[in-house]
Write a protein that holds these residues in place. Sequence first.
Motif, PDB file in Angstrom:
ATOM      1  N   VAL A 244      -2.338  -6.013   6.518  1.00 35.31           N
ATOM      2  CA  VAL A 244      -0.955  -5.702   6.163  1.00 35.31           C
ATOM      3  C   VAL A 244      -0.834  -5.491   4.655  1.00 35.31           C
ATOM      4  O   VAL A 244      -0.253  -4.503   4.182  1.00 35.31           O
ATOM      5  CB  VAL A 244       0.009  -6.813   6.625  1.00 35.31           C
ATOM      6  CG1 VAL A 244       1.427  -6.527   6.132  1.00 35.31           C
ATOM      7  CG2 VAL A 244      -0.007  -6.955   8.141  1.00 35.31           C
ATOM      8  N   ASP A 245      -1.371  -6.410   3.881  1.00 35.03           N
ATOM      9  CA  ASP A 245      -1.211  -6.364   2.424  1.00 35.03           C
ATOM     10  C   ASP A 245      -2.076  -5.292   1.769  1.00 35.03           C
ATOM     11  O   ASP A 245      -1.613  -4.563   0.877  1.00 35.03           O
ATOM     12  CB  ASP A 245      -1.548  -7.735   1.823  1.00 35.03           C
ATOM     13  CG  ASP A 245      -0.458  -8.757   2.066  1.00 35.03           C
ATOM     14  OD1 ASP A 245       0.709  -8.352   2.237  1.00 35.03           O
ATOM     15  OD2 ASP A 245      -0.764  -9.966   2.093  1.00 35.03           O
ATOM     16  N   ASP A 246      -3.303  -5.182   2.221  1.00 35.37           N
ATOM     17  CA  ASP A 246      -4.254  -4.307   1.526  1.00 35.37           C
ATOM     18  C   ASP A 246      -4.208  -2.859   1.988  1.00 35.37           C
ATOM     19  O   ASP A 246      -4.535  -1.947   1.220  1.00 35.37           O
ATOM     20  CB  ASP A 246      -5.684  -4.835   1.710  1.00 35.37           C
ATOM     21  CG  ASP A 246      -5.868  -6.229   1.131  1.00 35.37           C
ATOM     22  OD1 ASP A 246      -5.032  -6.628   0.292  1.00 35.37           O
ATOM     23  OD2 ASP A 246      -6.826  -6.921   1.530  1.00 35.37           O
ATOM     24  N   GLU A 247      -3.817  -2.629   3.234  1.00 36.32           N
ATOM     25  CA  GLU A 247      -3.878  -1.272   3.792  1.00 36.32           C
ATOM     26  C   GLU A 247      -2.514  -0.684   4.118  1.00 36.32           C
ATOM     27  O   GLU A 247      -2.391   0.538   4.277  1.00 36.32           O
ATOM     28  CB  GLU A 247      -4.750  -1.271   5.055  1.00 36.32           C
ATOM     29  CG  GLU A 247      -6.173  -1.753   4.827  1.00 36.32           C
ATOM     30  CD  GLU A 247      -6.972  -1.820   6.112  1.00 36.32           C
ATOM     31  OE1 GLU A 247      -6.829  -0.893   6.942  1.00 36.32           O
ATOM     32  OE2 GLU A 247      -7.717  -2.802   6.302  1.00 36.32           O
ATOM     33  N   PHE A 248      -1.477  -1.525   4.216  1.00 37.09           N
ATOM     34  CA  PHE A 248      -0.160  -1.039   4.634  1.00 37.09           C
ATOM     35  C   PHE A 248       0.939  -1.389   3.641  1.00 37.09           C
ATOM     36  O   PHE A 248       2.120  -1.334   3.974  1.00 37.09           O
ATOM     37  CB  PHE A 248       0.186  -1.566   6.027  1.00 37.09           C
ATOM     38  CG  PHE A 248      -0.636  -0.961   7.134  1.00 37.09           C
ATOM     39  CD1 PHE A 248      -0.177   0.153   7.823  1.00 37.09           C
ATOM     40  CD2 PHE A 248      -1.879  -1.485   7.464  1.00 37.09           C
ATOM     41  CE1 PHE A 248      -0.931   0.719   8.837  1.00 37.09           C
ATOM     42  CE2 PHE A 248      -2.637  -0.927   8.478  1.00 37.09           C
ATOM     43  CZ  PHE A 248      -2.175   0.178   9.169  1.00 37.09           C
ATOM     44  N   GLY A 249       0.545  -1.789   2.428  1.00 35.81           N
ATOM     45  CA  GLY A 249       1.532  -2.011   1.381  1.00 35.81           C
ATOM     46  C   GLY A 249       2.425  -3.215   1.578  1.00 35.81           C
ATOM     47  O   GLY A 249       3.500  -3.299   0.990  1.00 35.81           O
ATOM     48  N   GLY A 250       1.989  -4.165   2.387  1.00 32.24           N
ATOM     49  CA  GLY A 250       2.732  -5.414   2.519  1.00 32.24           C
ATOM     50  C   GLY A 250       3.713  -5.475   3.676  1.00 32.24           C
ATOM     51  O   GLY A 250       4.251  -6.554   3.967  1.00 32.24           O
ATOM     52  N   ARG A 251       3.979  -4.360   4.333  1.00 28.25           N
ATOM     53  CA  ARG A 251       4.876  -4.362   5.502  1.00 28.25           C
ATOM     54  C   ARG A 251       4.373  -3.347   6.522  1.00 28.25           C
ATOM     55  O   ARG A 251       3.809  -2.306   6.145  1.00 28.25           O
ATOM     56  CB  ARG A 251       6.324  -4.026   5.137  1.00 28.25           C
ATOM     57  CG  ARG A 251       7.001  -5.054   4.266  1.00 28.25           C
ATOM     58  CD  ARG A 251       8.519  -4.914   4.292  1.00 28.25           C
ATOM     59  NE  ARG A 251       9.088  -5.401   5.541  1.00 28.25           N
ATOM     60  CZ  ARG A 251       9.382  -6.685   5.765  1.00 28.25           C
ATOM     61  NH1 ARG A 251       9.147  -7.606   4.833  1.00 28.25           N
ATOM     62  NH2 ARG A 251       9.919  -7.044   6.909  1.00 28.25           N
TER      63      ARG A 251
END
Length: 268
Positions: A244-251
Amino acid sequence: MSGLPLQAGRTAFGGNPDSYEAARPPYPDAVYAALRERCVIDGSRVFEIGAGTGKATFPILVDRPARLTAIEPDPRLATHLGNLADRNWPMLEIVAHPWEDAVLPDNGYDFGFAATAFHWLPQAQALRKVFQTLRSGGWWAAWWNVFGDPDTPDAFHQRVAPLFRGLRNSPAWEPGRRPFALDIDARVADLKLAGFEQPVVDILRWTISMDAGQVRALAATFSEVVNAEAPARQKLLNALASAVDDEFGGRVDRNFVTPLYMARRPGG
């Protein structure tokens, strides 16, 4: 690897009721609107199978049934539900037994329901008892929140689905098969075999935005994750949060689906 036995559903969710309650999203309002169209709840005698922390129990209680008998096999969840209800809901009766062992009167209820629970029971046997417990003309409803829409999978679901391989799968979603709750032909056939008439199926699709903590907390409530060995469980949960954090910008936007089945006992 074999799947989880049906008996696992009786103890998989009671280890941390507060976390379960906080992590699991509510059922769509449209579920309760659909129930009100067909199933008279106000002043009725109602039973629930697999009440858990009350995610569906309390919304049904808002409609003021004369009595709601909540069947919950896990004594930890039954106690939690009782503590939440306290004296605010005097019409709530909690029975801390599995459905097959619960003693309910035949023809004694106007409406029965199960929310994200009925896949943990042998269908033919459980539905026969449901049928006998309802009065003639009474309604049965079962619905599920399916966390991932197989018909419109979101990008995050596609990215992380491989992380769950190797875990002992729940009967809710077996590899290579249609999710239990979305196998409409099978579910309707089960209802008809038990003697129910007028099966109605509503499929509700919805999207929810989640951060890494919410994704991790929800996954931690899944039976296949709960029953994994601690190192594998932590590795999986960490990988989900990191994605979520590293590949999808946190959301992430998650596509979920809620199938609702309603059917009537003939007569009345």
